[in-house]
Scaffold this active site. Structure first.
Site, PDB file in Angstrom:
ATOM      1  N   ASP A  77     -13.530  43.621  50.369  1.00 41.44           N
ATOM      2  CA  ASP A  77     -13.378  42.544  51.245  1.00 41.44           C
ATOM      3  C   ASP A  77     -13.218  43.164  52.594  1.00 41.44           C
ATOM      4  OD1 ASP A  77     -12.379  41.012  53.297  1.00 41.44           O
ATOM      5  OD2 ASP A  77     -10.660  40.409  51.995  1.00 41.44           O
TER       6      ASP A  77
ATOM      7  N   GLY B 296     -24.655  42.864  52.386  1.00 36.06           N
ATOM      8  CA  GLY B 296     -26.119  43.274  52.019  1.00 36.06           C
ATOM      9  C   GLY B 296     -26.485  42.233  50.737  1.00 36.06           C
ATOM     10  N   GLY B 297     -25.750  41.448  50.176  1.00 34.98           N
ATOM     11  CA  GLY B 297     -25.732  40.565  49.068  1.00 34.98           C
ATOM     12  C   GLY B 297     -26.722  39.261  49.085  1.00 34.98           C
TER      13      GLY B 297
ATOM     14  N   ALA C  45     -16.422  38.002  69.437  1.00 28.43           N
ATOM     15  CA  ALA C  45     -16.714  38.969  68.771  1.00 28.43           C
ATOM     16  C   ALA C  45     -18.081  39.479  68.987  1.00 28.43           C
ATOM     17  CB  ALA C  45     -16.288  38.593  67.277  1.00 28.43           C
TER      18      ALA C  45
ATOM     19  N   ASN D  31     -24.046  44.447  59.468  1.00 27.64           N
ATOM     20  CA  ASN D  31     -24.406  43.077  59.248  1.00 27.64           C
ATOM     21  C   ASN D  31     -23.559  41.898  59.040  1.00 27.64           C
ATOM     22  OD1 ASN D  31     -26.787  40.853  58.601  1.00 27.64           O
ATOM     23  ND2 ASN D  31     -25.666  41.303  56.612  1.00 27.64           N
TER      24      ASN D  31
ATOM     25  N   TYR E  51     -15.808  33.691  67.515  1.00 33.86           N
ATOM     26  CA  TYR E  51     -17.028  34.312  66.785  1.00 33.86           C
ATOM     27  C   TYR E  51     -18.100  34.794  68.236  1.00 33.86           C
ATOM     28  CZ  TYR E  51     -21.569  34.697  64.746  1.00 33.86           C
ATOM     29  OH  TYR E  51     -23.012  35.294  64.014  1.00 33.86           O
TER      30      TYR E  51
END
Length: 254
Positions: A69, A20-21, A164, A96, A161
């Protein structure tokens, strides 16, 4: 541009956002903070995360940054417990966080594969596991898993990716089936090409971006703010009977 819609039921709701950063995650943190939600977010990058908290310090509830992490499941669980202790049981979870590093099929090693899945798929299960008991006790909740249209367009440059991201849809449907009887909804959001700072720096050349937008029905760049409205809707009781679905937000590319 942030959505103008207000969802009164999201005020004071305990929301947890992974990654969320920055990028889409930062837009989500801001979007829910603007709704008056009690937002906690997990991120590994300290500087942009602390800057975001400072920028949103005037919100009704100052967002809570938790440094962890996501590949460390014990640290992830600890961060989520801290969020629940600060804001109350989490009833909105947004998975997210992701890492869309390019990689060639001929160069992928078992360690690389496992590390990639440990970022892009595994945490989405364990965050859901961590909030499940509280949501069941509350008799409500919304889990929103970010997948991607990359596997739907046969993207050739990141097979681990895309695997996933396809797996996230299966996870979403399985969780929806398990948690639905308790009033908990689980859905996925599949963004198209959202132009974050990272995308613009690494891949979004003027030529490639123009070619992509030309295939969209809505021929405009998509930005992180464009992912906020759909998540507010899925988090709120406006979507009370919507679960086990994947909402594609790609400007009509597909």
């Amino acid at each position: 541009m942030m959505p103008s819609a207000r969802f009164p039921d999201l005020a004071d709701t305990s929301v947890l956002i992974t990654g969320g950063g920055s990028g889409i995650g930062a837009a989500l943190t801001e979007g829910f903070a603007r709704q008056g939600s009690r937002v906690a977010f997990i991120d590994i990058a300290e500087a942009p995360s602390r800057a975001l908290v400072e920028r949103l310090s005037g919100a009704t509830h100052r967002p809570l940054f938790l440094n962890a992490d996501l590949t460390d499941i014990a640290a992830l669980r600890s961060a989520m417990a801290e969020a629940a202790a600060a804001h109350g049981p989490i009833t909105v979870l947004i998975n997210n966080a992701a890492y869309d590093q390019r990689h060639d099929i001929l160069e992928v090693t078992p360690d690389y594969w496992d590390g990639n899945q440990a970022i892009n798929l595994r945490p989405q299960f364990f965050t859901a596991q961590a909030v499940a008991e509280g949501m069941i006790a509350a008799g409500k909740g919304s889990i929103i898993n970010f997948t991607s249209t990359s596997f739907l367009i046969n993207h050739p440059e990141m097979p681990s990716y895309t695997a996933a991201k396809a797996g996230i849809i299966g996870l979403t449907k399985g969780l929806a089936g398990r948690l639905g009887p308790h009033g908990v909804r689980v859905n996925a959001v599949a963004p198209g090409w959202v132009i974050t700072d990272r995308q613009r720096e690494l891949w979004a050349t003027e030529e490639r971006l123009a070619a992509h937008i030309a295939k969209q029905c809505i021929r405009e760049e998509m930005h992180p703010d464009d992912m906020v409205g759909v998540c507010l809707f899925l988090a709120s009781d406006a979507s009370r009977m919507l679960t086990a679905q994947t909402l594609i937000v790609d400007g009509g590319y597909l």
